[in-house]
Scaffold this active site. Structure first.
Site, short mmCIF file in Angstrom:
data_model
loop_
_atom_site.label_atom_id
_atom_site.label_comp_id
_atom_site.label_asym_id
_atom_site.label_seq_id
_atom_site.Cartn_x
_atom_site.Cartn_y
_atom_site.Cartn_z
N ILE A 70 10.30 11.05 -1.20
CA ILE A 70 9.58 10.47 -0.07
C ILE A 70 9.78 8.96 -0.01
O ILE A 70 9.57 8.34 1.02
CB ILE A 70 8.08 10.79 -0.10
CG1 ILE A 70 7.38 10.15 -1.29
CG2 ILE A 70 7.83 12.29 -0.07
CD1 ILE A 70 5.87 10.23 -1.24
N ASP A 71 10.22 8.35 -1.14
CA ASP A 71 10.40 6.89 -1.17
C ASP A 71 11.65 6.42 -0.43
O ASP A 71 11.80 5.22 -0.18
CB ASP A 71 10.47 6.40 -2.62
CG ASP A 71 9.13 6.47 -3.33
OD1 ASP A 71 8.10 6.52 -2.63
OD2 ASP A 71 9.12 6.49 -4.57
N ARG A 118 -14.71 -4.71 9.25
CA ARG A 118 -14.41 -4.92 7.84
C ARG A 118 -12.90 -4.79 7.62
O ARG A 118 -12.17 -4.27 8.46
CB ARG A 118 -15.15 -3.90 6.96
CG ARG A 118 -14.81 -2.46 7.24
CD ARG A 118 -15.28 -1.51 6.13
NE ARG A 118 -16.70 -1.53 5.93
CZ ARG A 118 -17.49 -0.45 6.02
NH1 ARG A 118 -16.96 0.73 6.40
NH2 ARG A 118 -18.79 -0.54 5.78
N GLU A 151 2.22 0.94 -3.60
CA GLU A 151 1.61 1.00 -4.93
C GLU A 151 2.32 0.10 -5.95
O GLU A 151 1.72 -0.32 -6.93
CB GLU A 151 1.62 2.44 -5.44
CG GLU A 151 3.02 3.03 -5.61
CD GLU A 151 3.02 4.49 -5.99
OE1 GLU A 151 1.92 5.03 -6.25
OE2 GLU A 151 4.11 5.10 -6.03
N VAL A 163 -1.57 13.00 -0.72
CA VAL A 163 -1.64 13.48 0.65
C VAL A 163 -0.28 13.29 1.34
O VAL A 163 0.14 14.10 2.17
CB VAL A 163 -2.74 12.74 1.43
CG1 VAL A 163 -2.68 13.04 2.92
CG2 VAL A 163 -4.11 13.12 0.88
#
Length: 342
Positions: A127-128, A163, A222, A273
């Site tokens: 997926i990267d 926020r 990440e 997910v």
């Protein structure tokens, strides 16, 4: 001919489409038999198989994950791992392997082929989207669509409460998911592993967004790192390929933004997910074509190669070349998105 098929590394949408393409063409046009090795490289290491025939692959095109299982098993780290694989292949009369995976799975495949003479064809999966020899890997498009939908949803709740919402997506060394989903989802800041970020600059962009009466969305991969700091780790444990577990940079960044700006900040970590669920139409199309061309390479005896997408063509490249370096985000491409920051 009898062909073994395995799926290694993290799962992703489209794996079943590859398996289906391999088996359908291999059985219908070439009369081959197939066995599926369970759980990545653990399968040939332990001789654990399941039968793959046309009834076994019927109806799996839209299914996520992989019907033969996956794992991060590294046979090179097991005692007599190569000897055990060769013995099991011979015992089960398997003439060739199709290895479907990313950098780690195909890195093992390259060594088994080049150094130990095992007949292998590779299929790129991650997926990267970080394998350099192919324009796209399947699984990436689905992950981007999932992340984009999440960002769309975060906008409404962020604006309701005024926020900051930080959305952490996958991407250990390459920021393709963060860049594509961030740009498509209208994020106000996108942070990628290829370029260390300045927390003060991020806070300035956040403050600017509030001045315009909008709530900021920050998308962070990440593996992204601050200029003055190190990669944020979930813990210090390593997998069998020596990778540490990531995740945590989103939570850390939200706390820093809140501390420095005084604005309330929350974190959403998409995590697995992004890997789950039904594949997109593009990933089904690409994965199916990869499967069809992979079994053609087996028929041609063109081993040690990986199928790859170049433009709209499927080509074959040496597996070793495909895993020699990662495909990372070009600085110029990242700079294009900068006009939307802040």
């Amino acid at each position: 001919m009898r062909v073994g098929v395995l799926t290694g590394g993290g799962d992703c949408p489209g794996l079943n489409a590859v398996i289906r393409g391999i088996v359908r063409k291999g059985v219908q046009e070439y009369g081959y038999d197939f066995v599926g090795y369970r759980d990545g490289w653990r399968g040939p290491l332990e001789g654990d198989t399941m039968r793959l025939d046309i009834p076994a692959v019927r109806g799996i095109l839209p299914r996520g994950g992989t019907i033969i299982g996956s794992s991060r098993t590294n046979p090179l780290k097991h005692e007599n791992g190569i000897r055990r694989i060769k013995e099991n292949l011979a015992k089960q009369e398997v003439d060739a392997l199709v290895a479907i995976g990313g950098e780690d799975t195909l890195g093992v495949a390259a060594r088994l082929g080049d150094e130990y003479g095992i007949d292998i064809v590779g299929v790129p999966k991650t997926i990267d989207n970080d394998l350099s020899a192919t324009d796209y890997t399947f699984g990436f498009d689905t992950a981007v669509n999932i992340a984009t939908e999440a960002i769309d949803r975060l906008h409404t709740t962020a604006e309701s409460h005024m926020r900051v919402l930080v959305c952490e997506v996958m991407g250990r060394h390459a920021g393709w998911i963060a860049l594509h989903s961030g740009l498509a989802g209208g994020a106000n800041v996108v942070l990628i592993p290829e370029q260390r970020f300045d927390v003060d600059q991020v806070c300035a962009w956040v403050t600017s967004r509030f001045k315009a009466s909008y709530a900021p969305i920050v998308v962070v991969a990440e593996g992204a790192m601050p200029k003055d700091g190190d990669m944020v780790l979930k813990d210090g444990s390593l997998d069998s390929f020596g990778h540490v577990r990531l995740s945590g940079v989103g939570e850390w960044l939200a706390k820093e933004i809140e501390r420095r700006t005084g604005k309330e900040a929350r974190t959403t970590v998409l995590g697995h997910v992004q890997r789950g669920g039904t594949p997109s139409a593009f990933d089904r199309w690409l994965a199916t074509r990869f499967g069809l061309h992979a079994i053609e390479a087996v028929r041609d005896g063109d081993f040690g190669k990986m199928v790859a997408l170049r433009g709209t063509d499927i080509v074959r490249v040496p597996i070793a070349e495909a895993t020699a370096r990662l495909k990372t985000v070009d600085p110029g491409l990242y700079a294009e998105a900068g006009v939307f920051f802040g």
